[in-house]
Scaffold this motif. Structure first.
Motif, PDB file in Angstrom:
ATOM      1  N   VAL A  65      -2.477  11.093  -6.325  1.00  0.00           N
ATOM      2  CA  VAL A  65      -1.994  11.135  -4.945  1.00  0.00           C
ATOM      3  C   VAL A  65      -0.787  10.200  -4.822  1.00  0.00           C
ATOM      4  CG1 VAL A  65      -4.295  11.646  -4.021  1.00  0.00           C
ATOM      5  CG2 VAL A  65      -3.525   9.262  -4.210  1.00  0.00           C
ATOM      6  N   ARG A  66      -0.191  10.194  -3.647  1.00  0.00           N
ATOM      7  CA  ARG A  66       0.954   9.316  -3.418  1.00  0.00           C
ATOM      8  C   ARG A  66       0.522   7.982  -2.822  1.00  0.00           C
ATOM      9  NH1 ARG A  66       4.811  14.069  -1.071  1.00  0.00           N
ATOM     10  NH2 ARG A  66       2.753  15.062  -0.886  1.00  0.00           N
ATOM     11  N   ASP A  67       1.166   6.914  -3.272  1.00  0.00           N
ATOM     12  CA  ASP A  67       0.884   5.587  -2.739  1.00  0.00           C
ATOM     13  C   ASP A  67       1.651   5.400  -1.426  1.00  0.00           C
ATOM     14  OD1 ASP A  67       3.550   4.869  -3.280  1.00  0.00           O
ATOM     15  OD2 ASP A  67       3.024   3.253  -4.676  1.00  0.00           O
ATOM     16  N   PRO A  68       1.604   4.238  -0.786  1.00  0.00           N
ATOM     17  CA  PRO A  68       2.261   4.079   0.518  1.00  0.00           C
ATOM     18  C   PRO A  68       3.760   4.360   0.528  1.00  0.00           C
ATOM     19  CG  PRO A  68       0.700   2.308   0.169  1.00  0.00           C
ATOM     20  CD  PRO A  68       0.788   3.047  -1.130  1.00  0.00           C
ATOM     21  N   LEU A  69       4.401   4.243  -0.640  1.00  0.00           N
ATOM     22  CA  LEU A  69       5.843   4.504  -0.718  1.00  0.00           C
ATOM     23  C   LEU A  69       6.154   5.842  -1.392  1.00  0.00           C
ATOM     24  CD1 LEU A  69       7.182   0.929  -1.581  1.00  0.00           C
ATOM     25  CD2 LEU A  69       7.403   2.168   0.584  1.00  0.00           C
ATOM     26  N   GLY A  70       5.145   6.655  -1.580  1.00  0.00           N
ATOM     27  CA  GLY A  70       5.375   8.006  -2.080  1.00  0.00           C
ATOM     28  C   GLY A  70       5.362   8.170  -3.581  1.00  0.00           C
TER      29      GLY A  70
END
Length: 379
Positions: A65-70
Motif C-alpha cells: 500500500v502507499r505510505d502517508p507520502l504516497g
C-alpha cells in the motif's frame, strides 16, 4: 484461586503478552496453586491488531500500500480465524512512525494507504472490519482513505483534487459514482479514544497538527480545510458530524469514517474487552491484576485500567495494578475502583535500567502484592 491477568503493554520494554508472563511468574512464586488466565489487552491503539488477531486464532496478512507520502510499502493487518473479520491499524499504512521528522507535513500527507488496506481486506472476503485510528501522520479528514475506495473530490472548476490535507479547503464536490461496489455491506467498527471535535480550537488541526509537523500557519490552513470539507460533506451526505466527539481523531479520520464508511465510533478498550470476553472472566475471578507503563490521570479516562476497574466494581472483584510510574493519588486510586496500585520500581534507577529490568521488576512487584493479598485474608 482464580486470577485474571489482563495488562496493557509497558511501552518501550514489554509487550502485553510479556507482561502477562511476568505477572504470572510472580503469582506462582507467591501462590503456586493459583489458577491463572492470561489475556493481553490494548486500548485500541498500537498492538490492538496483534492481540485481536491472536485471540481469534487468526492470521496476519501483508499488503503493498502507499505510505502517508504516497510511497509503496508493506503493511500488515490481521484476519480472524473464521475469516469474517479484519483487524486494521491505520498507523500501519498512514502512521507518523513511517516518516522521518523532516518529512512530516500534514498538508502533503494522506490516508490513502489505509483505504488500500480496507480494499485488500474486503477482497480477502471479510464481512466486518475493526479499524484502529491512532498514531496518524495525516490531517486529511479521511479523504485519502475515501479516494482509495473510489470517492472523488473536485474543486470549483470541476478539476479532480489529490486527496491530501492541503487540498481540503479547495473541495467543492464529493462524488460517490465510482465507489468500490463491495464496500456498502461491510460493517465497520472504529476504535477511537479521543473526544475532540473535527475543527476549532479543540479540533484535529489545532490540537494534533503540531505533533505532525504543522506550523502555526499550516494549522490555520488545515483547520479552514476541515471546516470546508465538513460543510461539503454535510451537504453531500445530509448530516453534520463535525461536533460529534471523536471526529477530530487521527486528523479528522474520525469524521471520515462516519461519512465514507458509515462506521460506528467506539472506545477502543471496550472493543478489545468485548472481543476477549473479559466480562465473563472478571465475573469468575477472585482477583484481577492489570498494568501498564504509566498510570496517571489519562489512565482513568478510557484506558485498559479504567475499563477493568469499571467491570471489577460491577462484580465486586478486587483489582490490583502494577505499573512503571504511578502518578495518581490514593484518593484517585480509590475513586477509580482500584484496590491496590504499585510502581514496580524498587530503587532509584534510570529509564534505561527500568526498561532493561522490566520483566523481573514486574514479576517481583506481583509477588509482593499477591502475598499481601492472600495473607491479608482478602479472598
Amino acid at each position: 484461586m482464580y486470577i485474571l491477568v489482563a495488562p496493557d503493554k509497558f511501552r518501550g520494554s514489554l509487550e502485553a503478552s510479556e507482561v502477562c508472563q511476568s505477572i504470572s511468574d510472580g503469582i506462582h512464586l507467591a501462590y503456586p496453586d493459583a489458577e491463572i488466565v492470561n489475556i493481553p489487552l490494548a486500548d485500541g491503539g498500537e498492538g490492538t491488531t496483534r492481540i485481536l488477531t491472536e485471540r481469534s486464532n487468526g492470521k496476519f496478512v501483508t499488503a503493498i500500500v502507499r505510505d502517508p507520502l504516497g510511497r509503496y510499502i508493506e503493511a500488515e493487518y490481521g484476519i480472524s480465524g473464521d475469516g469474517a473479520t479484519a483487524f486494521i491499524e491505520m498507523a500501519a499504512a498512514s502512521g507518523l512512525n513511517l516518516l522521518k521528522p523532516f518529512e512530516q507535513n500534514p498538508l502533503l500527507t494522506s490516508t490513502i494507504g489505509t483505504g488500500e488496506l480496507i480494499v485488500h481486506a474486503i477482497e480477502a472476503g471479510v464481512e466486518e472490519i475493526i479499524l484502529g485510528i491512532g498514531g496518524s501522520a495525516t490531517t486529511d479528514a479521511g479523504i485519502g482513505m475515501a479516494y482509495a475506495l473510489g470517492y472523488e473530490f473536485f474543486d470549483e472548476n470541476n478539476e479532480a483534487l489529490a486527496p491530501i490535507g492541503g487540498n481540503l479547503s479547495r473541495i467543492k464536490l464529493i462524488s460517490s459514482e465510482k465507489v468500490y461496489h463491495r464496500l456498502k455491506p461491510i460493517r465497520f467498527t472504529v476504535a477511537c479514544d479521543v473526544t475532540n471535535p473535527l475543527y476549532g480550537e479543540s479540533g484535529a488541526a489545532y490540537v494534533y497538527g503540531p505533533q505532525k509537523g504543522a506550523s502555526k500557519t499550516m494549522v490555520s490552513q488545515l483547520d479552514q480545510g476541515l471546516q470546508n470539507i465538513a460543510a461539503v460533506a454535510a451537504e453531500t451526505f445530509g448530516y453534520d458530524v463535525s461536533e460529534k466527539p471523536g471526529t477530530g481523531a487521527a486528523g479528522g479520520l474520525g469524521a471520515g469514517v462516519l461519512w465514507f464508511l458509515n462506521a460506528e465510533l467506539r472506545e477502543g478498550v471496550g472493543i478489545v474487552m468485548e472481543r476477549c470476553d473479559i466480562e465473563n472472566h472478571v465475573k469468575k475471578a477472585d482477583l484481577v491484576i492489570t498494568g501498564e507503563g504509566k498510570v496517571d490521570e489519562q489512565t482513568l479516562s478510557g484506558k485498559v485500567v479504567k475499563g477493568l476497574a469499571d467491570l471489577c466494581q460491577k462484580y465486586q472483584v478486587p483489582l490490583a495494578v502494577v505499573c512503571g510510574t504511578l502518578m495518581i493519588t490514593s484518593t484517585e486510586t480509590k475513586g477509580a475502583g482500584i484496590t491496590y496500585a504499585v510502581s514496580v520500581l524498587n530503587r532509584p534507577m534510570t529509564l534505561t535500567q527500568a526498561e532493561d529490568e522490566a520483566y523481573s521488576l514486574v514479576r517481583d512487584a506481583t509477588f509482593q502484592l499477591v502475598r499481601l493479598f492472600f495473607h491479608s485474608g482478602q479472598k
